[in-house]
Design a protein around this motif. Structure first.
Motif, PDB file in Angstrom:
ATOM      1  N   GLN A  97       0.808  -1.221   0.000  1.00 52.11           N
ATOM      2  CA  GLN A  97       0.000   0.000   0.000  1.00 52.11           C
ATOM      3  C   GLN A  97       0.841   1.270   0.000  1.00 52.11           C
ATOM      4  N   VAL A  98       2.155   1.150  -0.018  1.00 60.05           N
ATOM      5  CA  VAL A  98       3.023   2.327  -0.067  1.00 60.05           C
ATOM      6  C   VAL A  98       3.965   2.203  -1.262  1.00 60.05           C
ATOM      7  N   GLU A  99       4.466   3.328  -1.714  1.00 58.36           N
ATOM      8  CA  GLU A  99       5.425   3.320  -2.816  1.00 58.36           C
ATOM      9  C   GLU A  99       6.797   3.009  -2.238  1.00 58.36           C
ATOM     10  N   SER A 100       7.289   1.815  -2.513  1.00 54.35           N
ATOM     11  CA  SER A 100       8.551   1.407  -1.896  1.00 54.35           C
ATOM     12  C   SER A 100       9.302   0.455  -2.813  1.00 54.35           C
ATOM     13  N   SER A 101      10.589   0.301  -2.523  1.00 46.91           N
ATOM     14  CA  SER A 101      11.414  -0.664  -3.242  1.00 46.91           C
ATOM     15  C   SER A 101      12.201  -1.468  -2.217  1.00 46.91           C
ATOM     16  N   LEU A 102      12.297  -2.777  -2.450  1.00 49.46           N
ATOM     17  CA  LEU A 102      12.992  -3.665  -1.528  1.00 49.46           C
ATOM     18  C   LEU A 102      14.497  -3.538  -1.724  1.00 49.46           C
ATOM     19  N   LEU A 103      15.194  -3.278  -0.629  1.00 54.48           N
ATOM     20  CA  LEU A 103      16.648  -3.147  -0.679  1.00 54.48           C
ATOM     21  C   LEU A 103      17.334  -4.457  -0.313  1.00 54.48           C
ATOM     22  N   SER A 104      16.791  -5.162   0.661  1.00 44.99           N
ATOM     23  CA  SER A 104      17.370  -6.450   1.054  1.00 44.99           C
ATOM     24  C   SER A 104      16.362  -7.225   1.881  1.00 44.99           C
ATOM     25  N   ALA A 105      16.505  -8.557   1.878  1.00 47.45           N
ATOM     26  CA  ALA A 105      15.660  -9.423   2.692  1.00 47.45           C
ATOM     27  C   ALA A 105      16.399 -10.736   2.886  1.00 47.45           C
ATOM     28  N   GLY A 106      16.910 -10.951   4.097  1.00 46.86           N
ATOM     29  CA  GLY A 106      17.648 -12.182   4.334  1.00 46.86           C
ATOM     30  C   GLY A 106      18.377 -12.161   5.658  1.00 46.86           C
ATOM     31  N   PRO A 107      19.067 -13.247   5.975  1.00 43.85           N
ATOM     32  CA  PRO A 107      19.749 -13.370   7.265  1.00 43.85           C
ATOM     33  C   PRO A 107      21.005 -12.510   7.349  1.00 43.85           C
ATOM     34  N   VAL A 108      21.208 -11.917   8.512  1.00 40.61           N
ATOM     35  CA  VAL A 108      22.409 -11.129   8.810  1.00 40.61           C
ATOM     36  C   VAL A 108      22.722 -11.316  10.296  1.00 40.61           C
ATOM     37  N   PRO A 125      21.906 -14.731  14.646  1.00 39.68           N
ATOM     38  CA  PRO A 125      21.250 -14.640  13.337  1.00 39.68           C
ATOM     39  C   PRO A 125      19.867 -13.993  13.433  1.00 39.68           C
ATOM     40  N   VAL A 126      19.665 -12.982  12.622  1.00 35.79           N
ATOM     41  CA  VAL A 126      18.365 -12.329  12.496  1.00 35.79           C
ATOM     42  C   VAL A 126      18.081 -12.154  11.016  1.00 35.79           C
ATOM     43  N   VAL A 127      16.826 -11.949  10.698  1.00 41.19           N
ATOM     44  CA  VAL A 127      16.459 -11.610   9.325  1.00 41.19           C
ATOM     45  C   VAL A 127      16.221 -10.111   9.247  1.00 41.19           C
ATOM     46  N   LEU A 128      16.885  -9.483   8.310  1.00 45.88           N
ATOM     47  CA  LEU A 128      16.718  -8.053   8.074  1.00 45.88           C
ATOM     48  C   LEU A 128      15.943  -7.863   6.775  1.00 45.88           C
ATOM     49  N   ARG A 129      14.863  -7.113   6.863  1.00 44.23           N
ATOM     50  CA  ARG A 129      14.096  -6.731   5.673  1.00 44.23           C
ATOM     51  C   ARG A 129      14.128  -5.216   5.597  1.00 44.23           C
ATOM     52  N   VAL A 147      14.028  -9.408  12.765  1.00 44.82           N
ATOM     53  CA  VAL A 147      13.303 -10.494  13.424  1.00 44.82           C
ATOM     54  C   VAL A 147      14.271 -11.656  13.639  1.00 44.82           C
ATOM     55  N   PRO A 148      14.242 -12.317  14.801  1.00 42.10           N
ATOM     56  CA  PRO A 148      15.090 -13.498  14.986  1.00 42.10           C
ATOM     57  C   PRO A 148      14.903 -14.476  13.833  1.00 42.10           C
ATOM     58  N   ALA A 149      16.014 -15.038  13.373  1.00 42.23           N
ATOM     59  CA  ALA A 149      15.979 -15.868  12.166  1.00 42.23           C
ATOM     60  C   ALA A 149      15.033 -17.051  12.293  1.00 42.23           C
ATOM     61  N   ASP A 150      14.967 -17.681  13.482  1.00 45.16           N
ATOM     62  CA  ASP A 150      14.113 -18.851  13.619  1.00 45.16           C
ATOM     63  C   ASP A 150      12.632 -18.502  13.555  1.00 45.16           C
ATOM     64  N   VAL A 151      12.292 -17.228  13.804  1.00 46.18           N
ATOM     65  CA  VAL A 151      10.903 -16.775  13.704  1.00 46.18           C
ATOM     66  C   VAL A 151      10.556 -16.410  12.263  1.00 46.18           C
TER      67      VAL A 151
END
Length: 243
Positions: A97-108, A125-129, A147-151
């Motif tokens: 619903q917003v004008e956005s572009s994905l920069l990254s999504a994955g574990p860090v 380990p967490v997931v960064l979006r 978010v914690p990676a296991d979640v």
């Protein structure tokens, strides 16, 4: 078959008393009708009336003076149904619903600050979006969800498609919990090189970084949403009653 929704009785009473206060029928400082008067007028049981009055008190519409009764305070600075706190908005915002572009999504590995907010060891380990939000064709903010990676594993938080629900819903479903409250932290700093490029700001620019830590009722943190805002394009405002 069509169904017509009828609000519960206490909600109907709340709406009517709010209407009377806003219209001036019950002006600020005036005494509110007693519980017995409201019970008689609306044909409601005492627990229903007490529940409605408790909600109005908590929202700042009325005040109780021991031994004297309840009195009208007036319309709150921002009525609870209209109050939009930044942390809540970030948790419930749908990327679709917003004008956005994905920069990254994955574990860090979790940075120190994020690890402290999530009450985990640094580098865990967490997931960064991370997304870049634009408004009127201008970069407006960088929003990062931690978010914690296991979640986050196996949820749309790790995918490349726009999120069709707010982060809150994905975390609650994955963890099997209900988020109860948010603690916000606001800091001011200069931008990183990446932020200079993405937001189109100078290295000396002032940025606001807002961290919203969502916790369950026990206090356990489950997700951190960070938004980085150019100081010259945003102004934070809040309103709340003085009690």
């Amino acid at each position: 078959m069509s169904f017509k929704y009828t609000p519960p009785k206490y909600a109907q009473l709340i709406a009517e008393l709010e209407r009377r206060i806003e219209s001036g029928e019950y002006p600020p400082g005036s005494p509110l009708p007693s519980e017995h008067q409201l019970m008689a007028e609306f044909g409601m049981a005492r627990p229903t009336v007490v529940k409605a009055l408790g909600v109005l008190r908590d929202q700042g519409w009325i005040v109780t003076h021991q031994g004297k009764g309840r009195f009208v305070r007036g319309r709150p600075a921002i009525a609870s149904g209209q109050q939009t706190r930044m942390g809540r908005e970030l948790l419930d915002r749908k990327e679709a619903q917003v004008e956005s572009s994905l920069l990254s999504a994955g574990p860090v590995p979790a940075p120190n600050r994020i690890a402290a907010y999530l009450n985990i060891e640094p580098k865990s380990p967490v997931v960064l979006r991370k997304i870049l939000v634009t408004r009127d064709d201008e970069a407006s903010e960088i929003s990062s969800t931690w978010v914690p990676a296991d979640v986050a594993e196996g949820t749309p938080l790790t995918g490349t498609d726009d999120l069709k629900q707010g982060v809150r819903r994905y975390v609650e479903a994955a963890a099997g919990i209900q988020l109860d409250h948010i603690v916000e932290h606001v800091t001011a700093r200069n931008p990183t090189r990446e932020e200079c490029k993405l937001l189109g700001v100078k290295p000396s620019a002032a940025l606001l970084a807002v961290y919203a830590v969502a916790r369950e009722a026990t206090g356990k943190p489950w997700v951190v949403v960070e938004t980085v805002l150019p100081g010259d394009r945003h102004e934070l405002e809040d309103a709340y009653p003085i009690k």
